[in-house]
Write a protein that holds these residues in place. Structure first.
Motif, short mmCIF file in Angstrom:
data_model
loop_
_atom_site.label_atom_id
_atom_site.label_comp_id
_atom_site.label_asym_id
_atom_site.label_seq_id
_atom_site.Cartn_x
_atom_site.Cartn_y
_atom_site.Cartn_z
N LEU A 110 0.85 -1.20 0.00
CA LEU A 110 0.00 0.00 0.00
C LEU A 110 0.88 1.25 0.00
O LEU A 110 0.56 2.26 -0.65
CB LEU A 110 -0.94 0.00 1.21
CG LEU A 110 -1.99 -1.13 1.23
CD1 LEU A 110 -2.82 -1.08 2.52
CD2 LEU A 110 -2.91 -1.06 0.01
N GLN A 111 2.02 1.17 0.69
CA GLN A 111 2.95 2.32 0.68
C GLN A 111 3.53 2.51 -0.72
O GLN A 111 3.63 3.63 -1.23
CB GLN A 111 4.08 2.09 1.69
CG GLN A 111 3.65 2.41 3.11
CD GLN A 111 4.59 1.83 4.17
OE1 GLN A 111 5.33 0.88 3.90
NE2 GLN A 111 4.51 2.37 5.37
N ILE A 184 -11.02 -0.09 -0.03
CA ILE A 184 -11.76 -1.31 0.28
C ILE A 184 -10.84 -2.49 -0.02
O ILE A 184 -10.26 -2.57 -1.11
CB ILE A 184 -13.06 -1.44 -0.55
CG1 ILE A 184 -13.98 -0.23 -0.26
CG2 ILE A 184 -13.78 -2.74 -0.22
CD1 ILE A 184 -15.31 -0.25 -1.00
N ILE A 185 -10.65 -3.35 0.98
CA ILE A 185 -9.75 -4.50 0.81
C ILE A 185 -10.57 -5.78 0.80
O ILE A 185 -11.34 -6.03 1.74
CB ILE A 185 -8.71 -4.57 1.95
CG1 ILE A 185 -7.82 -3.32 1.95
CG2 ILE A 185 -7.85 -5.83 1.81
CD1 ILE A 185 -6.84 -3.26 3.11
N ASN A 186 -10.40 -6.57 -0.23
CA ASN A 186 -11.05 -7.88 -0.24
C ASN A 186 -10.12 -8.90 0.40
O ASN A 186 -9.05 -9.21 -0.13
CB ASN A 186 -11.38 -8.32 -1.67
CG ASN A 186 -11.96 -9.73 -1.69
OD1 ASN A 186 -12.76 -10.08 -0.81
ND2 ASN A 186 -11.55 -10.53 -2.64
N TYR A 211 -8.35 -2.90 -3.18
CA TYR A 211 -7.22 -3.83 -3.20
C TYR A 211 -7.73 -5.24 -2.95
O TYR A 211 -8.53 -5.47 -2.04
CB TYR A 211 -6.24 -3.45 -2.07
CG TYR A 211 -4.90 -4.15 -2.15
CD1 TYR A 211 -3.82 -3.55 -2.78
CD2 TYR A 211 -4.72 -5.42 -1.59
CE1 TYR A 211 -2.58 -4.18 -2.86
CE2 TYR A 211 -3.48 -6.06 -1.67
CZ TYR A 211 -2.41 -5.43 -2.30
OH TYR A 211 -1.19 -6.04 -2.39
N ASP A 212 -7.28 -6.19 -3.76
CA ASP A 212 -7.66 -7.59 -3.55
C ASP A 212 -6.45 -8.34 -3.03
O ASP A 212 -5.39 -8.34 -3.66
CB ASP A 212 -8.12 -8.20 -4.89
CG ASP A 212 -8.84 -9.53 -4.69
OD1 ASP A 212 -8.78 -10.09 -3.56
OD2 ASP A 212 -9.48 -10.00 -5.65
N MET A 213 -6.58 -8.96 -1.87
CA MET A 213 -5.44 -9.70 -1.32
C MET A 213 -5.12 -10.94 -2.16
O MET A 213 -4.03 -11.49 -2.05
CB MET A 213 -5.70 -10.06 0.14
CG MET A 213 -5.45 -8.85 1.04
SD MET A 213 -5.96 -9.00 2.75
CE MET A 213 -5.13 -10.46 3.26
N CYS A 236 -5.90 -2.67 -7.40
CA CYS A 236 -4.65 -3.45 -7.43
C CYS A 236 -4.88 -4.82 -6.82
O CYS A 236 -5.59 -4.92 -5.81
CB CYS A 236 -3.56 -2.71 -6.65
SG CYS A 236 -1.94 -3.47 -6.82
N ASP A 237 -4.32 -5.85 -7.42
CA ASP A 237 -4.44 -7.18 -6.80
C ASP A 237 -3.25 -7.42 -5.87
O ASP A 237 -2.37 -6.57 -5.73
CB ASP A 237 -4.65 -8.28 -7.85
CG ASP A 237 -3.38 -8.65 -8.59
OD1 ASP A 237 -2.28 -8.27 -8.16
OD2 ASP A 237 -3.50 -9.34 -9.62
N GLY A 238 -3.27 -8.60 -5.23
CA GLY A 238 -2.33 -8.84 -4.13
C GLY A 238 -0.98 -9.40 -4.51
O GLY A 238 -0.28 -9.92 -3.64
N PHE A 239 -0.58 -9.27 -5.77
CA PHE A 239 0.73 -9.81 -6.12
C PHE A 239 1.86 -9.08 -5.36
O PHE A 239 2.82 -9.69 -4.89
CB PHE A 239 0.97 -9.74 -7.64
CG PHE A 239 2.21 -10.46 -8.03
CD1 PHE A 239 2.28 -11.84 -7.92
CD2 PHE A 239 3.33 -9.77 -8.44
CE1 PHE A 239 3.45 -12.52 -8.23
CE2 PHE A 239 4.50 -10.45 -8.77
CZ PHE A 239 4.56 -11.82 -8.67
N GLY A 240 1.71 -7.78 -5.23
CA GLY A 240 2.72 -6.99 -4.51
C GLY A 240 2.77 -7.37 -3.03
O GLY A 240 3.82 -7.31 -2.40
#
Ligand code: ATR
Length: 267
Positions: A110-111, A184-186, A211-213, A236-240
């Motif tokens: 997120l940063q 909003i985080i899934n 953001y999707d984890m 953004c998806d959770g690859f990062g």
């Protein structure tokens, strides 16, 4: 050469060996990192044998995170709050130290996205293990959290448990306030079933970012696809987060923080 591994069942899909080998090369560490298929019956004994044979540390993925948590003798605060372990490190006295770097991985990502400012309002969808793993680092980053879940009692339990660390409340799915959430985080596992949680689309329409984890390299995850459909500009998806949790584990083992950026493009 220092011996490391990721343990899970199934494990063939894991990107951790690729990520850690890249980190080792980048930071000039001598590290051998493999994927190991854990046995549902014998996991604890297998893991103890692995360390007895000289391993320095490992990552743990589904379905063994709680069992690794119970096996370790020492725990970080974030691991204790998550009640689940994704990283083990053998200490000098031979005992196992358990950590959970999932939340740190999310916060780092997120940063990186420049989506983390103090006092934001975050809506978290889901109240399972994935949520529990990230709440402490998010609250420590001064985020105000509203948590919702299909099974409301689980959201309530998490809010009660984590309120000692910051501002967190639970709300029923049908009663999420129609307001602008900064993020909003899934954190549900609905994507694995090709689905999304059933929430009022107006809430998505108002959101600044989503953001999707979970992540998907081939196409958008169901949650990201839904958010885009509802006009959310930043998604953004959770690859990062995956690469981020690996970086924090690598740091725990080696004392060196690798650069995640090249991996976000490579893998
Ligand atoms: P994980 O470790 O991935 O978090 P988990 O602990 O089993 O897995 O949690 C799964 C989460 O996804 C829970 O919040 C779950 O909701 P319930 O607590 O009501 O079970 C949510 N989830 C999974 N499938 C779902 C579905 N079809 N609809 C809504 N929520 C779902």
């Amino acid at each position: 050469m220092d011996k490391y591994a990721v343990w899970g069942n199934p494990i063939a899909q894991s990107k951790s060996p690729q990520i850690h080998r890249h980190f080792a090369q980048q930071t000039q560490q001598n590290l051998d990192y493999v994927a190991i298929l854990g046995d549902e019956e014998q996991f604890e004994q297998q893991l103890l044998d692995f360390f007895a044979q000289g391993a320095q540390g490992c990552n743990i993925t589904a379905p063994f995170k709680e069992r690794a948590f119970k096996l370790a003798q020492q725990h970080s605060e974030r691991c204790l709050s998550a009640e689940s372990c994704n990283t083990l490190k053998k200490l000098a006295d031979g005992t196992l130290f358990a950590d959970n770097t999932d939340g740190a991985g999310l916060v780092s990502d997120l940063q990186r996205l420049n989506w983390l400012k103090a006092n934001q309002n975050i809506l978290i969808l889901g109240a399972g293990g994935a949520t529990k793993g990230v709440l402490l680092p998010l609250l420590q980053a001064q985020q105000n959290i509203l948590i919702t879940n299909r099974t409301f009692s689980k959201a309530q339990e998490l809010a009660a448990k984590f309120s000692q660390y910051g501002n967190i409340q639970a709300v029923e799915l049908e009663h999420i306030p129609v307001q602008k959430f900064d993020l909003i985080i899934n954190a549900t596992s609905t994507g694995l079933q090709g689905k999304t949680l059933n929430i009022n689309p107006q809430i998505l329409q108002l959101a600044t970012a989503a953001y999707d984890m979970q992540y998907s390299k081939e196409s958008d995850t169901p949650f990201i696809a839904l958010c885009k459909q509802q006009g959310v500009k930043q998604t953004c998806d959770g690859f990062g987060m995956l690469v981020g949790q690996a970086a924090h584990a690598f740091y725990l083992w080696s004392g060196v923080m690798p650069d995640v950026e090249p991996l976000l493009m490579l893998v």
